[in-house]
Design an enzyme around this catalytic site. Sequence first.
Site, PDB file in Angstrom:
ATOM      1  N   CYS A 364       0.831  -1.199   0.000  1.00 45.30           N
ATOM      2  CA  CYS A 364       0.000   0.000   0.000  1.00 45.30           C
ATOM      3  C   CYS A 364       0.874   1.262   0.000  1.00 45.30           C
ATOM      4  O   CYS A 364       1.535   1.543  -0.987  1.00 45.30           O
ATOM      5  CB  CYS A 364      -0.981  -0.020   1.161  1.00 45.30           C
ATOM      6  SG  CYS A 364      -2.382   1.108   0.907  1.00 45.30           S
ATOM      7  N   HIS A 450      -3.593  -5.338   1.028  1.00 42.28           N
ATOM      8  CA  HIS A 450      -3.346  -5.773   2.395  1.00 42.28           C
ATOM      9  C   HIS A 450      -3.829  -7.216   2.547  1.00 42.28           C
ATOM     10  O   HIS A 450      -4.717  -7.675   1.826  1.00 42.28           O
ATOM     11  CB  HIS A 450      -4.123  -4.907   3.399  1.00 42.28           C
ATOM     12  CG  HIS A 450      -3.679  -3.479   3.452  1.00 42.28           C
ATOM     13  ND1 HIS A 450      -2.473  -3.106   4.005  1.00 42.28           N
ATOM     14  CD2 HIS A 450      -4.290  -2.337   3.044  1.00 42.28           C
ATOM     15  CE1 HIS A 450      -2.365  -1.785   3.933  1.00 42.28           C
ATOM     16  NE2 HIS A 450      -3.437  -1.296   3.347  1.00 42.28           N
TER      17      HIS A 450
END
Length: 530
Positions: A364, A450
Amino acid sequence: MTSGGGLLIAGTTSDAGKSVVTAGICRWLAREGLRVAPFKAQNMSLNSFVTRDGAEIGRAQAMQAAAARVEPSALMNPVLLKPGSDRSSQVVLLGKPVGEMSARGYYGGSGPAAKPLSGAVSPEERLHSERREGLLDTVTACLSELRRTHDAVICEGAGSPAEINLRRTDIVNLGLARASGLPVVVVGDIDRGGVFASFFGTTALLSREDQRHIAAYVVNKFRGDVTLLEPGLDMLRDLTGRPTVGVLPYAHGLGIDEEDGLRVSLRGAVRESVVAPPHGADVLRVAVAAVPLMSNFTDVDALAAEPGVVVRFVDRPEELVDADLVVLPGTRGTVKALEWLRTRGLADAIMRRAAEGRPVLGICGGFQALGYAIEDEVESKAGTVAGLGLLPVRVRFATGKTLARPVGEALGERVEGYEIHHGVAELLAGGDEPFLDGCRAGAVWGTHWHGSLESDGFRRAFLRRVAEAAGRAFVPAPDTRFGELREEQLDRLGDLIEEHADTDALLRLIENGVPDGLPFVPPGAPGGTA
């Protein structure tokens, strides 16, 4: 049990064990065959999760939903505050971001100084009152819906209910309890010391109306012979008129998805973790850069669960020297993280690693930092900022937030994950291969996903690649199943409640509500506090 029972778990302090007790009660009730749901009206955390319908909620509530064996939903965490600095947070309402707000703007600066000397209500105070009433209406409506569809809803408070400076704005502790008629059990961490004073002081600082909802106490993290504690519990009951309905022992290695703090859930504190013997000849060392505003550091839990994998958080370049894998985790401040990496000397160390063909993984915000450039007029408003230049990616921050639960394939294995980001990555020419909607260039990998490492087959395939690049005789264990390990942890939480709490007393509170006749403990709240 009649439908719709409820209970609120408060704490004498932050990190007293509210999340653990809430999850434990959820798992115990689920094992009893009840339909149970967790609830936290307002959560402040950078660790969040995406529900199947694309709503963002706190990871602690997603974990508690797993404990309750139900699908997480935005109803379980209607207000999520994601700090962007010491003074401001992004406000996520019913799973969607609605804007940035300062702490004073959110809480309304509601102390006595906020009112004019004449006693009239100022425009600022009126605006604050309207905002608070609107949020309280929202959270009570969510709680009511959960109570309509479940036998019991176990609510988690936030911080301490005795934060008298914030009481008038409270929608998560006694404000919620009074609005929804909930009995409150207060948890105290005896490992910190002063638990009796904390229980008594918490109660005595509340108004008479608030005290009527404080029904019982639970001692958490007790070590030693419980019979030595019992005289103090008897005296506490004499002083407050309230029983202690549980003394939970200190349990090593008992972990959950934390709201904040550097923890690996399955091992407790990372720097204190006990490493399981490796399946092969070597261990594998993973260094996670402890970037500012780190988010979803639970991504590395699955690595720490692997026998022979040593995970530690680092903030100095020399700590990368013996690492076989460096992870740049998610962050709510990608530009700030880049500046931190450069100031600390970690950026140069990471670029040297990449040039030497030593593995780096960005997740991310960490993925964004590895790219060529970041155009940010949203998060930091810094304009165009150079990245580390290790992946052929340009990132542009959008005002809208991507919230998704992608499923795909990488390294020949099925992968599930979730996405929470404003940055939109444009993949340029030059990468060796796509990687979970990101890319790989040499030994550098990057993705917005994630949770991907929780997919067992993919995690093993990735660790084999890392071990090969690092020249380590490390072999992933063939039977590590992260989902099963998490279930075992949730069962341990349920066992703590079942074996060390007065479950009959808890059931009575859930079913019957606030007990009658609870005495007032002086002096009560200071003047003007609700």
